[in-house]
Design a protein around this motif. Structure first.
Motif, PDB file in Angstrom:
ATOM      1  N   HIS A  68       0.829  -1.234  -0.001  1.00 16.67           N
ATOM      2  CA  HIS A  68       0.045  -0.073   0.069  1.00 16.67           C
ATOM      3  C   HIS A  68       0.798   1.383   0.131  1.00 16.67           C
ATOM      4  N   CYS A  69       2.023   1.282   0.412  1.00 11.33           N
ATOM      5  CA  CYS A  69       2.912   2.424   0.428  1.00 11.33           C
ATOM      6  C   CYS A  69       4.026   2.509  -0.417  1.00 11.33           C
ATOM      7  N   CYS A  71       4.675   4.509  -3.820  1.00 10.33           N
ATOM      8  CA  CYS A  71       5.292   6.060  -3.880  1.00 10.33           C
ATOM      9  C   CYS A  71       6.549   6.241  -2.616  1.00 10.33           C
ATOM     10  N   HIS A  72       6.389   5.477  -1.743  1.00  7.62           N
ATOM     11  CA  HIS A  72       7.525   5.539  -0.961  1.00  7.62           C
ATOM     12  C   HIS A  72       8.770   4.835  -1.065  1.00  7.62           C
ATOM     13  N   PRO A 119       8.195  11.842  -0.376  1.00  5.00           N
ATOM     14  CA  PRO A 119       9.484  12.441   0.192  1.00  5.00           C
ATOM     15  C   PRO A 119      10.408  11.414   0.942  1.00  5.00           C
ATOM     16  N   PHE A 120      10.103  10.489   1.126  1.00  5.04           N
ATOM     17  CA  PHE A 120      10.969   9.539   1.974  1.00  5.04           C
ATOM     18  C   PHE A 120      10.555   8.068   1.485  1.00  5.04           C
ATOM     19  N   ILE A 167       3.673   7.361  10.938  1.00  9.24           N
ATOM     20  CA  ILE A 167       2.691   6.310  10.019  1.00  9.24           C
ATOM     21  C   ILE A 167       1.520   6.026  10.756  1.00  9.24           C
ATOM     22  N   MET A 218      -2.969   8.633   4.830  1.00 10.30           N
ATOM     23  CA  MET A 218      -2.192   7.908   3.909  1.00 10.30           C
ATOM     24  C   MET A 218      -2.814   6.454   4.005  1.00 10.30           C
ATOM     25  N   PRO A 271      -3.079   8.031   0.172  1.00 11.50           N
ATOM     26  CA  PRO A 271      -4.275   8.724  -0.483  1.00 11.50           C
ATOM     27  C   PRO A 271      -5.024   7.928  -1.321  1.00 11.50           C
ATOM     28  N   ASN A 288      -6.544   1.767  -3.337  1.00 12.76           N
ATOM     29  CA  ASN A 288      -5.448   1.592  -2.145  1.00 12.76           C
ATOM     30  C   ASN A 288      -5.974   2.252  -0.886  1.00 12.76           C
ATOM     31  N   ARG A 320      -4.654  17.154  -4.530  1.00 15.63           N
ATOM     32  CA  ARG A 320      -3.194  16.630  -4.871  1.00 15.63           C
ATOM     33  C   ARG A 320      -3.617  15.159  -5.399  1.00 15.63           C
ATOM     34  N   TRP A 321      -4.684  14.539  -5.068  1.00 14.47           N
ATOM     35  CA  TRP A 321      -4.779  13.170  -5.641  1.00 14.47           C
ATOM     36  C   TRP A 321      -5.961  13.048  -6.780  1.00 14.47           C
ATOM     37  N   TYR A 349      -6.759  11.155  -9.269  1.00 18.70           N
ATOM     38  CA  TYR A 349      -6.537   9.778  -9.977  1.00 18.70           C
ATOM     39  C   TYR A 349      -7.457   9.773 -11.427  1.00 18.70           C
TER      40      TYR A 349
HETATM   41  C1  HEC Z   1       0.341   7.942  -4.126  1.00 16.23           C
HETATM   42  C2  HEC Z   1       1.413   7.874  -3.266  1.00 16.23           C
HETATM   43  C3  HEC Z   1       1.537   7.583  -2.008  1.00 16.23           C
HETATM   44  C4  HEC Z   1       1.142   6.304  -1.258  1.00 16.23           C
HETATM   45  C5  HEC Z   1       0.683   5.330  -1.847  1.00 16.23           C
HETATM   46  C6  HEC Z   1       1.511   6.686   0.045  1.00 16.23           C
HETATM   47  N1  HEC Z   1       1.929   7.889   0.347  1.00 16.23           N
HETATM   48 FE1  HEC Z   1       2.601   8.524   1.866  1.00 16.23          FE
HETATM   49  N2  HEC Z   1       3.024  10.209   1.088  1.00 16.23           N
HETATM   50  C7  HEC Z   1       3.220  10.713  -0.291  1.00 16.23           C
HETATM   51  C8  HEC Z   1       3.551  11.970  -0.351  1.00 16.23           C
HETATM   52  C9  HEC Z   1       3.529  12.514  -2.000  1.00 16.23           C
HETATM   53  C10 HEC Z   1       3.784  12.570   0.667  1.00 16.23           C
HETATM   54  C11 HEC Z   1       4.123  14.041   1.200  1.00 16.23           C
HETATM   55  C12 HEC Z   1       3.112  14.677   1.700  1.00 16.23           C
HETATM   56  C13 HEC Z   1       2.047  15.003   0.982  1.00 16.23           C
HETATM   57  O1  HEC Z   1       2.196  15.285  -0.285  1.00 16.23           O
HETATM   58  O2  HEC Z   1       0.706  14.864   1.035  1.00 16.23           O
HETATM   59  C14 HEC Z   1       3.389  11.461   2.011  1.00 16.23           C
HETATM   60  C15 HEC Z   1       3.438  11.743   3.124  1.00 16.23           C
HETATM   61  C16 HEC Z   1       3.574  10.769   4.112  1.00 16.23           C
HETATM   62  C17 HEC Z   1       4.071  10.604   5.388  1.00 16.23           C
HETATM   63  C18 HEC Z   1       4.477  11.962   6.180  1.00 16.23           C
HETATM   64  C19 HEC Z   1       2.994  12.747   6.570  1.00 16.23           C
HETATM   65  C20 HEC Z   1       3.323  13.967   7.454  1.00 16.23           C
HETATM   66  O3  HEC Z   1       2.330  14.762   7.828  1.00 16.23           O
HETATM   67  O4  HEC Z   1       4.648  14.306   7.581  1.00 16.23           O
HETATM   68  C21 HEC Z   1       3.867   9.542   6.069  1.00 16.23           C
HETATM   69  C22 HEC Z   1       4.141   8.971   7.639  1.00 16.23           C
HETATM   70  C23 HEC Z   1       3.377   8.326   4.854  1.00 16.23           C
HETATM   71  N3  HEC Z   1       3.213   9.182   3.862  1.00 16.23           N
HETATM   72  C24 HEC Z   1       3.037   7.264   5.271  1.00 16.23           C
HETATM   73  C25 HEC Z   1       2.673   6.501   4.370  1.00 16.23           C
HETATM   74  C26 HEC Z   1       1.975   5.144   4.353  1.00 16.23           C
HETATM   75  C27 HEC Z   1       2.400   4.535   5.951  1.00 16.23           C
HETATM   76  C28 HEC Z   1       1.607   4.741   3.321  1.00 16.23           C
HETATM   77  C29 HEC Z   1       0.774   3.431   3.031  1.00 16.23           C
HETATM   78  C30 HEC Z   1      -0.050   2.890   4.027  1.00 16.23           C
HETATM   79  C31 HEC Z   1       1.645   5.791   2.388  1.00 16.23           C
HETATM   80  N4  HEC Z   1       2.400   6.868   3.053  1.00 16.23           N
HETATM   81  C32 HEC Z   1       1.251   5.528   0.963  1.00 16.23           C
HETATM   82  C33 HEC Z   1       2.594   9.737  -1.281  1.00 16.23           C
HETATM   83  C34 HEC Z   1       2.292   8.417  -1.007  1.00 16.23           C
END
Ligand code: HEC
Length: 468
Positions: free
Chosen positions: A45-46, A49-50, A57-58, A73, A82, A84, A98, A385-386, A388
């Motif tokens: 699920h993550c 993008c991550h 971003p990480f 998380i 998350m 999104p 997702n 932002r999202w 789709y």
């Molecule tokens: C579609 C792409 C995408 C997916 C899938 C995704 N993320 Fe992210 N995530 C991002 C982006 C881009 C950011 C940067 C913040 C933003 O743009 O909203 C982010 C930010 C975050 C942050 C930082 C939020 C903060 O407030 O500092 C966390 C923690 C995180 N994601 C966890 C997850 C986890 C856990 C999953 C899966 C369960 C997940 N993400 C799935 C794209 C994604």
């Protein structure tokens, strides 16, 4: 239409079933560990993008990386920020939906509360996902877009770009996938295919491979600058005639996976000379000087297109007018609707709701001539932002004479955190922008439907990659 409902019920049934199995399994684990319980959730699920080369971003591609962000998380998953996924899963279902189940969210919380036990090695789980360069498979051809130098600065930047290509006779394009070079900055890529048939050829020499079209001071519409007009002229055949053109052969937004429809559907005929045009390649502001080397993966097939896709666009610049007109006075919330009646039976593959920063919610459905409703999409909390392109798991049959309705709500008050104006100002649609403008003063309301003409049995045909 009964069959559609049957198929849908079955689908929802299966979905509920697989969810409840997971529920039982995860809920019975008091202290989940990473390797067994959490890593599979993160990987599924993550990581799309991550990861290195993903839009986030990480990276979340190892135990230590996930542990380092554990508290955040737990927070963002329980708030459902998350992953999104703005579409309401109680209304309709799509490929790559997702969404975490409540059991998965609870399991993450319990894992974090119990100090993130590792439970063995999870390397294998991340081994495959972290190196993906394509979501579809191995491309037959990789085209490189001209590099773009992004200098440090706090403005968004927009480009047109172009890549020319030749292919042997008898090949057809089955799918096109965009791979951003700077996924954290690249917000949007909309690719068009232009074919140069017969003796005509693109003006290869005179045609630039990219131009910047960012709004500049004193120029109202960047598409009308001399540079932009010259670029569009350079796309003509060398005898001055207009080449054949399709719209939207590839659309990229962060997190969007490439789609490949069943063979013969949505494939494109290509001339031996063709170009892919990047319309409004949109980058966010950059904190450092960077180079973007984006790529386009092309997948060929020998099967000629049997069923070409077509698009219906409702709303701004489209086939149906918006009622009331899209003018959103300062400090007001407004509701608008646009509707279109289809004159033939269609099978819907993919839909794309599109609003700008003042969007609040989106709802689209079709009413059949017999009065039944076909759910298309509900986005209760619009997220700019999202945006789709949502592909249905199976095609959705909309019979002739049905009316498609799209409803959008906008919020032009100070309570909308995305409101570009403080204090709020009146915002309206700008038709002459052709859907390209991201200017804070513009709003849009579009609903784009990609479809093929209906054939009996479409309701049963899976659109999920790997099933065809
Ligand atoms: C579609 C792409 C995408 C997916 C899938 C995704 N993320 Fe992210 N995530 C991002 C982006 C881009 C950011 C940067 C913040 C933003 O743009 O909203 C982010 C930010 C975050 C942050 C930082 C939020 C903060 O407030 O500092 C966390 C923690 C995180 N994601 C966890 C997850 C986890 C856990 C999953 C899966 C369960 C997940 N993400 C799935 C794209 C994604």
């Amino acid at each position: 239409m009964k069959r559609v409902f049957f198929a849908l019920t079955l689908l929802i049934g299966l979905f509920a079933c697989s969810q409840s199995n997971q529920v039982n399994e995860l809920d019975s684990v008091d202290v989940p560990n990473f390797a067994q319980h959490i890593a599979p959730i993160i990987a599924n699920h993550c990581v799309r993008c991550h990861r290195n080369g993903g839009g986030a971003p990480f990276e979340l591609t190892s135990y230590s990386k996930v542990k380092g962000k554990a508290k955040t998380i737990a927070k963002v998953t329980s708030m459902r920020i998350m992953p999104p996924w703005p579409a309401d899963p109680n209304y309709s279902h799509f490929i790559d939906e997702n969404i975490l189940s409540q059991s998965q969210i609870d399991a993450i919380s319990r894992w974090v509360k119990n100090d993130c036990p590792e439970g063995g090695s999870s390397e294998k789980i991340f081994a495959n996902v972290s190196s993906e360069k394509s979501n579809i498979g191995k491309p037959d051809m990789v085209l490189s877009l001209d590099t773009v130098l992004l200098s440090e600065g706090d403005i968004d930047r927009f480009f047109f770009s172009k890549v020319n290509c030749t292919v042997p006779h008898g090949k057809y394009i089955r799918a096109i996938e965009f791979i951003p070079g700077q996924p954290k900055l690249l917000h949007h890529f909309n690719g068009h295919l232009i074919n140069y048939y017969g003796n005509t050829k693109p003006n290869l020499e005179s045609s630039p491979s990219k131009i910047e079209i960012s709004p500049k001071e004193g120029v109202d519409n960047p598409r009308e600058t001399k540079l932009a007009v010259d670029f569009q002229k350079s796309l003509l055949n060398n005898d001055g005639s207009l080449p054949e053109r399709w719209h939207s052969v590839v659309n990229y937004l962060p997190g969007v996976k490439g789609v490949m429809y069943p063979d013969g559907i949505g494939t494109y005929a290509v001339a031996e000379n063709f170009s892919i045009i990047g319309n409004d390649v949109h980058y966010g502001p950059s904190r450092k000087t960077l180079i973007d080397n984006s790529k386009i993966n092309i997948f060929f097939t020998n099967t000629p297109p049997k069923r070409g896709t077509a698009e219906i666009m409702l709303g701004t610049n489209g086939v149906s007018k918006i009622v009331p007109p899209l003018v959103i006075p300062a400090n007001q919330k407004t509701k608008h609707v646009t509707q279109f009646t289809v004159s033939a039976d269609i099978s819907v593959l993919t839909i794309n709701p599109h609003l700008h920063l003042l969007g609040k919610s989106f709802l689209a459905y079709a009413i059949k001539p017999n009065g039944d409703t076909i759910n298309l999409i509900h986005i209760p909390k619009w997220n700019f932002r999202w945006q789709y392109f949502y592909t249905f798991k199976k095609m959705v049959h909309i019979p002739r004479g049905s009316t498609i309705y799209a409803n959008a709500e906008f919020d032009n008050t100070v309570n909308n955190p995305n409101n570009p104006n403080n204090p709020p100002k009146q915002v309206a649609e700008r038709l002459e922008y052709g859907g390209s403008s991201m200017r804070a003063t513009d709003e849009m309301f579009q609903f784009i439907i990609t479809y093929v003409g209906y054939q009996p049995g479409d309701e049963e045909l899976s659109l999920e990659h790997g099933n065809n």
